[in-house]
Design a protein around this motif. Structure first.
Motif, PDB file in Angstrom:
ATOM      1  N   ILE A   1     -36.457  22.704  48.850  1.00  0.00           N
ATOM      2  CA  ILE A   1     -35.650  23.854  49.548  1.00  0.00           C
ATOM      3  C   ILE A   1     -34.757  24.585  48.371  1.00  0.00           C
ATOM      4  O   ILE A   1     -34.172  23.991  47.500  1.00  0.00           O
ATOM      5  N   ALA A   2     -34.825  25.994  48.362  1.00  0.00           N
ATOM      6  CA  ALA A   2     -34.069  26.834  47.563  1.00  0.00           C
ATOM      7  C   ALA A   2     -33.368  27.720  48.519  1.00  0.00           C
ATOM      8  O   ALA A   2     -34.041  28.052  49.673  1.00  0.00           O
ATOM      9  N   THR A   3     -32.062  27.987  48.262  1.00  0.00           N
ATOM     10  CA  THR A   3     -31.186  28.884  49.134  1.00  0.00           C
ATOM     11  C   THR A   3     -30.442  29.952  48.381  1.00  0.00           C
ATOM     12  O   THR A   3     -30.032  29.826  47.317  1.00  0.00           O
TER      13      THR A   3
ATOM     14  N   PHE B   1     -35.790  29.017  51.252  1.00  0.00           N
ATOM     15  CA  PHE B   1     -37.457  29.069  50.678  1.00  0.00           C
ATOM     16  C   PHE B   1     -37.926  27.637  50.583  1.00  0.00           C
ATOM     17  O   PHE B   1     -37.124  26.775  50.345  1.00  0.00           O
ATOM     18  N   ASP B   2     -39.168  27.713  50.749  1.00  0.00           N
ATOM     19  CA  ASP B   2     -40.014  26.559  50.887  1.00  0.00           C
ATOM     20  C   ASP B   2     -40.140  25.959  49.239  1.00  0.00           C
ATOM     21  O   ASP B   2     -40.756  24.792  49.225  1.00  0.00           O
ATOM     22  N   GLY B   3     -39.808  26.788  48.467  1.00  0.00           N
ATOM     23  CA  GLY B   3     -39.917  26.340  47.030  1.00  0.00           C
ATOM     24  C   GLY B   3     -39.358  27.288  46.102  1.00  0.00           C
ATOM     25  O   GLY B   3     -39.007  28.377  46.313  1.00  0.00           O
TER      26      GLY B   3
ATOM     27  N   THR C   1     -33.163  23.016  44.692  1.00  0.00           N
ATOM     28  CA  THR C   1     -33.225  21.270  44.799  1.00  0.00           C
ATOM     29  C   THR C   1     -33.481  20.794  43.711  1.00  0.00           C
ATOM     30  O   THR C   1     -34.908  20.823  43.147  1.00  0.00           O
ATOM     31  N   ASP C   2     -32.955  19.909  43.025  1.00  0.00           N
ATOM     32  CA  ASP C   2     -33.094  19.070  41.758  1.00  0.00           C
ATOM     33  C   ASP C   2     -34.031  18.101  42.102  1.00  0.00           C
ATOM     34  O   ASP C   2     -34.070  17.368  43.130  1.00  0.00           O
ATOM     35  N   TYR C   3     -35.087  17.918  41.057  1.00  0.00           N
ATOM     36  CA  TYR C   3     -36.269  17.316  41.339  1.00  0.00           C
ATOM     37  C   TYR C   3     -35.864  15.653  41.672  1.00  0.00           C
ATOM     38  O   TYR C   3     -36.291  15.085  42.478  1.00  0.00           O
TER      39      TYR C   3
ATOM     40  N   GLU D   1     -45.801  25.081  41.113  1.00  0.00           N
ATOM     41  CA  GLU D   1     -44.154  25.366  41.247  1.00  0.00           C
ATOM     42  C   GLU D   1     -43.591  24.981  40.237  1.00  0.00           C
ATOM     43  O   GLU D   1     -43.663  24.761  39.246  1.00  0.00           O
ATOM     44  N   PHE D   2     -42.174  25.939  40.112  1.00  0.00           N
ATOM     45  CA  PHE D   2     -41.043  25.697  39.151  1.00  0.00           C
ATOM     46  C   PHE D   2     -40.584  24.210  39.629  1.00  0.00           C
ATOM     47  O   PHE D   2     -39.827  24.410  40.932  1.00  0.00           O
ATOM     48  N   VAL D   3     -40.179  23.414  38.971  1.00  0.00           N
ATOM     49  CA  VAL D   3     -39.817  22.012  39.104  1.00  0.00           C
ATOM     50  C   VAL D   3     -38.347  22.213  38.704  1.00  0.00           C
ATOM     51  O   VAL D   3     -38.072  22.254  37.332  1.00  0.00           O
ATOM     52  N   PRO D   4     -37.231  22.305  39.340  1.00  0.00           N
ATOM     53  CA  PRO D   4     -35.995  22.310  38.857  1.00  0.00           C
ATOM     54  C   PRO D   4     -35.221  21.140  38.507  1.00  0.00           C
ATOM     55  O   PRO D   4     -35.603  19.913  39.158  1.00  0.00           O
TER      56      PRO D   4
END
Length: 173
Positions: A59-61, A72-74, A103-105, A131-134
């Protein structure tokens, strides 16, 4: 009794040995945790239409000045949105955004998007593929790149406008 994880113990040893030898340490703070609204079970991503709550680890917001939140779903769809807000949210603009989180991985918690690092091209896929992995820290980013064969590591401000669409095609440059 002290209960250190392997990563924390190694980090502590590295810090102590750096101090002992008088070498400079890189001083970069970890990405700060953020407290943003959570998506409800019916909230959908404004970019792709997926139900967001089904993917809590991605999740991203984005929160706007009037309190309206978009989920967002990513991070890939998050970046598409942030880079072209009027396309996905009529009547809104990027300068109205007051908070952004991803969301931190590793910790699976929301962190400030602008402070995060994003790995791409790894063996970790999100709900919609590449995906971009945070990641919230330099140490986590280094570990992730090594453990998951990441191709690139970018800061928030370094993500070019065309890269989210390229990830859809499996391209990392």
């Amino acid at each position: 009794m002290c209960n250190l994880s392997r990563r924390n113990a190694l980090g502590l040893l590295a810090g102590v040995s750096t101090l002992a030898f008088g070498l400079p340490q890189t001083a970069r703070a970890d990405a700060a945790p953020v407290d943003l609204p959570k998506p409800g079970p019916r909230d959908t991503c404004p970019v792709c239409g997926m139900f967001v709550a089904r993917y809590p680890e991605w999740i991203a917001t984005v929160v706007f000045a009037d309190g309206m939140a978009f989920h967002f779903d990513g991070p890939k769809d998050f970046f598409k949105f942030v880079q072209d807000v009027p396309r996905y949210a009529a009547g809104r603009s990027a300068d109205q955004i007051t908070a952004m989180g991803v969301t931190d991985y590793y910790a699976v918690r929301q962190i400030a998007a602008a402070e995060a690092q994003f790995a791409i091209g790894s063996d970790v896929l999100g709900p919609m593929g590449h995906e971009f992995v945070p990641l919230s820290s330099d140490a986590d980013a280094a570990d992730f790149m090594k453990d998951h064969a990441g191709k690139r590591l970018l800061r928030f401000a370094e993500v070019p406008a065309d890269l989210p669409a390229k990830l859809d095609e499996g391209l990392f440059e």
